[in-house]
Design a protein around this motif. Structure first.
Motif, mmCIF file in Angstrom:
data_model
loop_
_atom_site.group_PDB
_atom_site.id
_atom_site.type_symbol
_atom_site.label_atom_id
_atom_site.label_comp_id
_atom_site.label_asym_id
_atom_site.label_seq_id
_atom_site.Cartn_x
_atom_site.Cartn_y
_atom_site.Cartn_z
ATOM 1 N N HIS A 1 0.800 -1.227 -0.040
ATOM 2 C CA HIS A 1 0.102 -0.069 -0.045
ATOM 3 C C HIS A 1 0.961 1.183 0.000
ATOM 4 N N LYS A 2 0.758 2.000 -1.024
ATOM 5 C CA LYS A 2 1.720 3.401 -1.341
ATOM 6 C C LYS A 2 0.952 4.418 -0.531
ATOM 7 N N GLY A 3 -0.184 4.258 0.205
ATOM 8 C CA GLY A 3 -0.649 5.526 0.681
ATOM 9 C C GLY A 3 -1.530 6.319 -0.076
ATOM 10 N N TYR A 4 -1.710 5.932 -1.362
ATOM 11 C CA TYR A 4 -2.587 6.942 -2.168
ATOM 12 C C TYR A 4 -3.957 6.574 -1.869
ATOM 13 N N GLN A 5 -4.730 7.834 -1.779
ATOM 14 C CA GLN A 5 -6.205 8.003 -1.194
ATOM 15 C C GLN A 5 -7.253 8.361 -2.336
ATOM 16 N N TYR A 6 -6.691 7.936 -3.583
ATOM 17 C CA TYR A 6 -7.460 8.143 -4.859
ATOM 18 C C TYR A 6 -7.558 7.002 -5.609
ATOM 19 N N GLY A 7 -8.663 6.975 -6.530
ATOM 20 C CA GLY A 7 -8.836 5.857 -7.347
ATOM 21 C C GLY A 7 -8.364 6.321 -8.911
ATOM 22 N N ASP A 8 -8.449 5.405 -9.826
ATOM 23 C CA ASP A 8 -7.903 5.651 -11.290
ATOM 24 C C ASP A 8 -8.879 6.751 -11.776
ATOM 25 N N ASP A 9 -10.214 6.975 -11.610
ATOM 26 C CA ASP A 9 -11.048 7.849 -12.063
ATOM 27 C C ASP A 9 -10.649 9.188 -11.775
ATOM 28 N N LEU A 10 -10.408 9.495 -10.384
ATOM 29 C CA LEU A 10 -10.145 10.823 -10.011
ATOM 30 C C LEU A 10 -8.667 11.027 -10.677
ATOM 31 N N GLN A 11 -7.800 10.324 -10.997
ATOM 32 C CA GLN A 11 -6.367 10.504 -11.341
ATOM 33 C C GLN A 11 -6.668 10.963 -12.860
ATOM 34 N N TYR A 12 -7.272 10.159 -13.447
ATOM 35 C CA TYR A 12 -7.758 10.277 -14.948
ATOM 36 C C TYR A 12 -8.333 11.486 -15.238
ATOM 37 N N ARG A 13 -9.141 11.919 -14.230
ATOM 38 C CA ARG A 13 -9.759 13.449 -14.530
ATOM 39 C C ARG A 13 -8.837 14.497 -14.349
ATOM 40 N N HIS A 14 -7.699 14.244 -13.270
ATOM 41 C CA HIS A 14 -6.743 15.288 -13.227
ATOM 42 C C HIS A 14 -5.782 15.590 -14.486
ATOM 43 N N GLY A 15 -5.414 13.940 -15.142
ATOM 44 C CA GLY A 15 -4.615 14.124 -16.266
ATOM 45 C C GLY A 15 -5.298 14.629 -17.293
ATOM 46 N N ALA A 16 -6.986 14.501 -17.364
ATOM 47 C CA ALA A 16 -7.333 14.978 -18.763
ATOM 48 C C ALA A 16 -7.610 16.537 -18.659
ATOM 49 N N ILE A 17 -7.749 17.079 -17.216
ATOM 50 C CA ILE A 17 -7.689 18.523 -17.349
ATOM 51 C C ILE A 17 -6.280 19.066 -17.810
ATOM 52 N N THR A 18 -5.052 18.655 -17.211
ATOM 53 C CA THR A 18 -3.555 18.898 -17.486
ATOM 54 C C THR A 18 -3.334 18.789 -19.012
ATOM 55 N N MET A 19 -3.758 17.732 -19.426
ATOM 56 C CA MET A 19 -3.594 17.659 -21.161
ATOM 57 C C MET A 19 -4.205 18.609 -21.699
ATOM 58 N N ALA A 20 -5.673 18.981 -21.585
ATOM 59 C CA ALA A 20 -6.397 19.829 -22.415
ATOM 60 C C ALA A 20 -5.921 21.185 -22.227
ATOM 61 N N VAL A 21 -5.594 21.661 -20.940
ATOM 62 C CA VAL A 21 -5.121 22.769 -20.827
ATOM 63 C C VAL A 21 -3.604 23.199 -21.533
ATOM 64 N N GLU A 22 -2.940 22.085 -21.392
ATOM 65 C CA GLU A 22 -1.441 22.391 -22.061
ATOM 66 C C GLU A 22 -1.399 21.943 -23.476
ATOM 67 N N ASN A 23 -2.343 21.224 -23.961
ATOM 68 C CA ASN A 23 -2.078 21.019 -25.370
ATOM 69 C C ASN A 23 -3.185 21.465 -26.310
ATOM 70 N N LYS A 24 -4.250 22.118 -25.823
ATOM 71 C CA LYS A 24 -5.506 22.686 -26.466
ATOM 72 C C LYS A 24 -5.529 24.168 -26.300
ATOM 73 N N PHE A 25 -4.610 24.849 -25.735
ATOM 74 C CA PHE A 25 -4.391 26.427 -25.687
ATOM 75 C C PHE A 25 -2.972 26.692 -25.669
ATOM 76 N N THR A 26 -2.373 26.360 -26.904
ATOM 77 C CA THR A 26 -1.161 26.984 -27.059
ATOM 78 C C THR A 26 -1.477 27.602 -28.209
ATOM 79 N N THR A 27 -0.334 28.337 -28.806
ATOM 80 C CA THR A 27 -0.523 29.684 -29.856
ATOM 81 C C THR A 27 -1.323 29.125 -30.854
ATOM 82 N N SER A 28 -1.075 27.662 -31.450
ATOM 83 C CA SER A 28 -1.611 27.022 -32.691
ATOM 84 C C SER A 28 -2.829 26.396 -32.299
ATOM 85 N N THR A 29 -3.228 26.348 -31.112
ATOM 86 C CA THR A 29 -4.376 25.152 -30.863
ATOM 87 C C THR A 29 -5.466 25.717 -30.126
#
Length: 310
Positions: A210-238
């Motif tokens: 047990h690594k002490g993580y208190q969240y599941g894959d769904d919450l981790q996925y949501r965080h990752g999806a937000i990060t990817m959208a912000v960093e990849n979809k709001f550049t100069t060309s996107t």
């Protein structure tokens, strides 16, 4: 542009200051004024130029050859006062000119410009009209001809409102200001992020299994999806694509909502920096003999594709 390609609302050129405002005037088809502070500093610079140009005194030789002798003392007294004033202006002119010029430029690279311009436009109305048009067109947003054939009015509205929103981020300051104002993420101008639970790792609960993580894959996925959208979809060309995808609901935790002040955009930027980061709690202080300082609350980053068991 190819028929099937991500929509672009114009050339991906970077403008700032007056040029950014001129673009928005054209896109919004309305007059957009510069901040009154800009006009005030322009007026001060003009007055300073008038002062420096009015420094011509009476030539001494001309005075003694043309002025009545009994007027010499009065003339010299006036010229002495004028000379002292002139010397004072001359000594301080360059520094004063530079100070005023920098102050005027700062009005176009600060909250002053962003807040002043946003207050003049109906950003909420543009978002509503853009969203409705984007939903009407569906997948045809990436096919100009099919979009026009399907719904010509919606296609025209989609492009018109998209151009209005597309370069609002160019009103942002381009650097940290002298008072430490943070650099603002362009996406923060456009996006409101849903309330989302933080990623917590309890270091006191670490076990072999047990690594002490208190969240599941769904919450981790949501965080990752937000990060990817912000960093990849709001550049100069996107940004065009990012605006369209958010308007069509393709990023469930993101809402298209223009920040009405720079302060609000900066608050959003701070919030975005916490997305995807794992907050470690109950972490034991490092041994001082190891040369490390106590860790306290620390973070690590997990993204959508990260293996949580690592």
């Amino acid at each position: 542009m190819p028929k099937n390609a991500p929509i672009q609302f114009g050339k991906n050129t970077i403008e700032s200051g007056v040029k950014a405002v001129k673009y928005l005037e054209s896109a919004w088809d309305q007059e957009i004024t510069l901040p009154p502070e800009h006009a005030d500093f322009t007026s001060r610079i003009s007055k300073l130029e008038e002062l420096i140009q009015k420094q011509d005194g009476v030539d001494f030789t001309t005075m003694i050859t043309t002025t009545p002798v009994d007027e010499w003392e009065d003339t010299l007294e006036r010229e002495l006062q004028s000379s002292t004033r002139s010397d004072f202006i001359q000594r301080n002119y360059q520094k004063a000119r530079q100070t005023l010029t920098e102050a005027r430029a700062n009005t176009l690279n600060s909250a002053i410009l962003y807040d002043h311009v946003i207050a003049q436009i109906d950003a909420a109305g543009a978002v509503a009209a853009f969203t409705e048009a984007a939903l009407t067109l569906g997948d045809n947003v990436n096919n100009i001809q099919q979009a026009i054939d399907q719904a010509p009015a919606a296609a025209a509205e989609f492009r018109s409102q998209g151009r209005k929103l597309w370069k609002l981020h160019q009103l942002l300051p381009t650097s940290y200001s002298v008072n430490g104002t943070q650099l603002t993420h362009p996406a923060a101008v456009y996006l409101e992020v849903a309330d989302i639970e933080p990623l917590i790792r309890d270091m006191s609960q670490q076990r072999m299994a047990h690594k002490g993580y208190q969240y599941g894959d769904d919450l981790q996925y949501r965080h990752g999806a937000i990060t990817m959208a912000v960093e990849n979809k709001f550049t100069t060309s996107t940004t065009s694509q990012g605006l369209t995808e958010v308007a069509q609901g393709k990023h469930p935790d993101l809402t298209l909502n223009i920040a009405t002040t720079l302060e609000e955009a900066q608050a959003r930027t701070r919030a975005l920096k916490t997305i995807g980061k794992v907050q470690r709690i109950n972490e034991k202080p490092a041994d001082a003999s190891s040369g490390h300082t106590p860790a306290g609350l620390s973070t690590e980053r997990h993204t959508k594709g990260t293996n949580k068991a690592s």
